[in-house]
Design an enzyme around this catalytic site. Structure first.
Site, mmCIF file in Angstrom:
data_model
loop_
_atom_site.group_PDB
_atom_site.id
_atom_site.type_symbol
_atom_site.label_atom_id
_atom_site.label_comp_id
_atom_site.label_asym_id
_atom_site.label_seq_id
_atom_site.Cartn_x
_atom_site.Cartn_y
_atom_site.Cartn_z
ATOM 1 N N TYR A 165 0.892 -1.052 -0.067
ATOM 2 C CA TYR A 165 -0.180 -0.399 0.014
ATOM 3 C C TYR A 165 0.926 1.115 0.108
ATOM 4 O O TYR A 165 0.605 2.415 -0.667
ATOM 5 C CB TYR A 165 -1.038 0.171 1.159
ATOM 6 C CG TYR A 165 -1.617 0.821 1.462
ATOM 7 C CD1 TYR A 165 -2.520 1.297 0.429
ATOM 8 C CD2 TYR A 165 -1.261 2.163 2.549
ATOM 9 C CE1 TYR A 165 -3.474 2.797 0.966
ATOM 10 C CE2 TYR A 165 -2.427 3.252 2.823
ATOM 11 C CZ TYR A 165 -3.388 3.576 2.124
ATOM 12 O OH TYR A 165 -3.867 4.121 2.187
ATOM 13 N N LYS A 169 1.023 4.205 -2.979
ATOM 14 C CA LYS A 169 1.605 6.156 -2.434
ATOM 15 C C LYS A 169 2.114 6.319 -3.186
ATOM 16 O O LYS A 169 1.398 7.628 -3.758
ATOM 17 C CB LYS A 169 1.129 6.765 -1.154
ATOM 18 C CG LYS A 169 -1.139 5.195 -1.120
ATOM 19 C CD LYS A 169 -2.088 5.983 -1.743
ATOM 20 C CE LYS A 169 -3.067 5.760 -1.555
ATOM 21 N NZ LYS A 169 -4.468 5.929 -2.352
HETATM 22 N N1 LIG Z 1 -8.408 6.107 5.601
HETATM 23 C C1 LIG Z 1 -6.992 6.960 6.579
HETATM 24 O O1 LIG Z 1 -6.797 7.079 7.206
HETATM 25 C C2 LIG Z 1 -6.322 7.005 4.351
HETATM 26 C C3 LIG Z 1 -5.143 7.695 4.216
HETATM 27 C C4 LIG Z 1 -4.186 8.366 3.694
HETATM 28 C C5 LIG Z 1 -4.549 7.971 2.508
HETATM 29 N N2 LIG Z 1 -6.285 7.565 2.614
HETATM 30 C C6 LIG Z 1 -6.222 7.193 1.039
HETATM 31 O O2 LIG Z 1 -7.355 7.827 1.231
HETATM 32 C C7 LIG Z 1 -8.627 7.398 -0.039
HETATM 33 C C8 LIG Z 1 -10.146 6.949 0.297
HETATM 34 O O3 LIG Z 1 -9.888 6.483 2.021
HETATM 35 P P1 LIG Z 1 -10.998 5.406 2.899
HETATM 36 O O4 LIG Z 1 -11.151 5.480 4.026
HETATM 37 O O5 LIG Z 1 -12.130 6.117 2.488
HETATM 38 O O6 LIG Z 1 -11.154 4.205 1.388
HETATM 39 P P2 LIG Z 1 -11.422 3.163 2.326
HETATM 40 O O7 LIG Z 1 -11.470 1.528 1.652
HETATM 41 O O8 LIG Z 1 -13.608 3.665 3.133
HETATM 42 O O9 LIG Z 1 -12.587 3.660 0.498
HETATM 43 C C9 LIG Z 1 -12.808 3.499 -0.313
HETATM 44 C C10 LIG Z 1 -13.277 3.012 -1.547
HETATM 45 O O10 LIG Z 1 -13.319 2.794 -2.345
HETATM 46 C C11 LIG Z 1 -14.005 1.912 -3.628
HETATM 47 N N3 LIG Z 1 -12.947 1.078 -4.190
HETATM 48 C C12 LIG Z 1 -12.006 0.268 -4.242
HETATM 49 N N4 LIG Z 1 -11.355 -0.593 -5.222
HETATM 50 C C13 LIG Z 1 -12.040 -0.296 -6.383
HETATM 51 C C14 LIG Z 1 -11.649 -0.269 -7.578
HETATM 52 N N5 LIG Z 1 -11.458 -1.596 -8.109
HETATM 53 N N6 LIG Z 1 -12.903 0.195 -8.084
HETATM 54 C C15 LIG Z 1 -13.821 1.290 -7.580
HETATM 55 N N7 LIG Z 1 -13.407 1.177 -6.212
HETATM 56 C C16 LIG Z 1 -12.575 1.277 -5.408
HETATM 57 C C17 LIG Z 1 -14.589 1.305 -1.726
HETATM 58 O O11 LIG Z 1 -15.563 0.343 -2.526
HETATM 59 C C18 LIG Z 1 -14.784 2.250 -1.138
HETATM 60 O O12 LIG Z 1 -15.903 2.989 -1.371
HETATM 61 C C19 LIG Z 1 -7.980 5.695 -0.138
HETATM 62 O O13 LIG Z 1 -7.162 6.304 -1.696
HETATM 63 C C20 LIG Z 1 -7.036 5.871 0.632
HETATM 64 O O14 LIG Z 1 -5.580 5.102 0.200
HETATM 65 C C21 LIG Z 1 -7.045 6.898 3.571
#
Ligand SMILES: NC(=O)c1ccc[n+]([C@@H]2O[C@H](COP(=O)([O-])OP(=O)(O)OC[C@H]3O[C@@H](n4cnc5c(N)ncnc54)[C@H](O)[C@@H]3O)[C@@H](O)[C@H]2O)c1
Length: 259
Positions: A165, A169
């Site tokens: 992951y 990123k």
């Molecule tokens: N939550 C955190 O702590 C955090 C920190 C840094 C970065 N991020 C990034 O922020 C973004 C959102 O994070 P989050 O916490 O809401 O994640 P999450 O897992 O809650 O939501 C991700 C969404 O992406 C969708 N998804 C997954 N695979 C997919 C695919 N192949 N095609 C289409 N949709 C798909 C899922 O169904 C979900 O709705 C991500 O890119 C994550 O890496 C999150």
């Protein structure tokens, strides 16, 4: 904070991938709040439809599209659906990723299975590339577009466990800079937001809550990060206010990574 006085996106169409759950819902709601017509794209089509329906109930224009960002034909259909519904694509937020809804192993580097490594790279790296390829022609045609990629603070400081992951990123940082150089001549800006650990789960278990709370230690701002903390940065990078900003990564993490 859905109601905002700013209406910087009136007349714009925004696609937010991964907008059925987690932080993507907050991005979709904020961009719609600023006047954008919303394309709620997600692997989970039913949940995407619920988000789009809730926006429509509030008087916004929104459609849901079930899409797998790792599948070229699927993102092609996504771009076509956006154009059929709204005629233009102004903003793309490359937010979907394997993270918690589609989970990944939080394991040491030598305990991650090669098949999971490959799938994560397909979704988290190839996905934003395929989606960008699908929407870029519409942006180029108009000589204007805003692409916002979502990386992670973990790419800048490392994180023990889930090396696939974090590597993915980190790729998004170079992806952002290269795309910015390739698309600048077409009037398209490409920027990146790197969130800190954010309490994005709809029903977080105790372990998740305490993992997020642990992040307070190295932060200047001593509280848990929420999805609402990220929407302003994404809205700025999606709006004309950032039209001379490109290739940049904005870290939104309460002051953990400072660069
Ligand atoms: N939550 C955190 O702590 C955090 C920190 C840094 C970065 N991020 C990034 O922020 C973004 C959102 O994070 P989050 O916490 O809401 O994640 P999450 O897992 O809650 O939501 C991700 C969404 O992406 C969708 N998804 C997954 N695979 C997919 C695919 N192949 N095609 C289409 N949709 C798909 C899922 O169904 C979900 O709705 C991500 O890119 C994550 O890496 C999150």
């Amino acid at each position: 904070m859905d109601e905002v006085n700013c209406r910087r996106l009136t007349g714009a169409t925004a696609i937010v991938t991964g907008a059925a759950h987690g932080i993507g819902v907050a991005y979709a709601r904020r961009l719609a709040g600023e006047g954008a017509r919303l394309v709620v794209a997600d692997l989970d089509g039913d949940a995407a439809e619920k988000v789009a329906a809730s926006l429509r109930e509030e008087g916004r224009e929104a459609i849901a599209v079930q899409a797998d960002i790792a599948d070229e034909a699927s993102v092609g259909r996504l771009a076509t659906a956006a154009l059929d519904a709204f005629g233009t694509i102004t903003v793309l937020v490359n937010n979907a990723a394997m993270f918690s809804v589609v989970p990944m192993s939080r394991a040491s580097f030598d305990a991650i299975e090669p098949a999971e490594w490959d799938r994560l790279m397909e979704v988290n790296v190839k996905g934003p590339w395929l989606t960008t390829r699908a929407v870029a022609p519409a942006m180029r045609e108009r000589g204007y577009g805003k692409i916002v990629n979502i990386s992670s603070g973990t790419a800048l400081k490392g994180s023990a466990t889930r090396i696939h992951y974090v590597t993915a990123k980190a790729a998004i940082l170079g992806f952002t800079r290269t795309l910015a150089r390739e698309l600048g001549g077409d009037g398209i800006t490409v920027n990146c937001v790197a969130p800190g650990s954010t309490l994005s789960e709809e029903n977080p278990d105790e372990a998740t809550v305490s993992r997020r709370a642990e992040r307070l230690g190295d932060r200047a701002l001593k509280r848990v990060q929420m999805p609402a903390d990220l929407v302003g940065a994404v809205a700025f990078l999606a709006s004309p206010d950032s039209d001379f900003v490109t290739g940049q990564t904005l870290v939104v993490d309460g002051g953990s990574v400072m660069h």
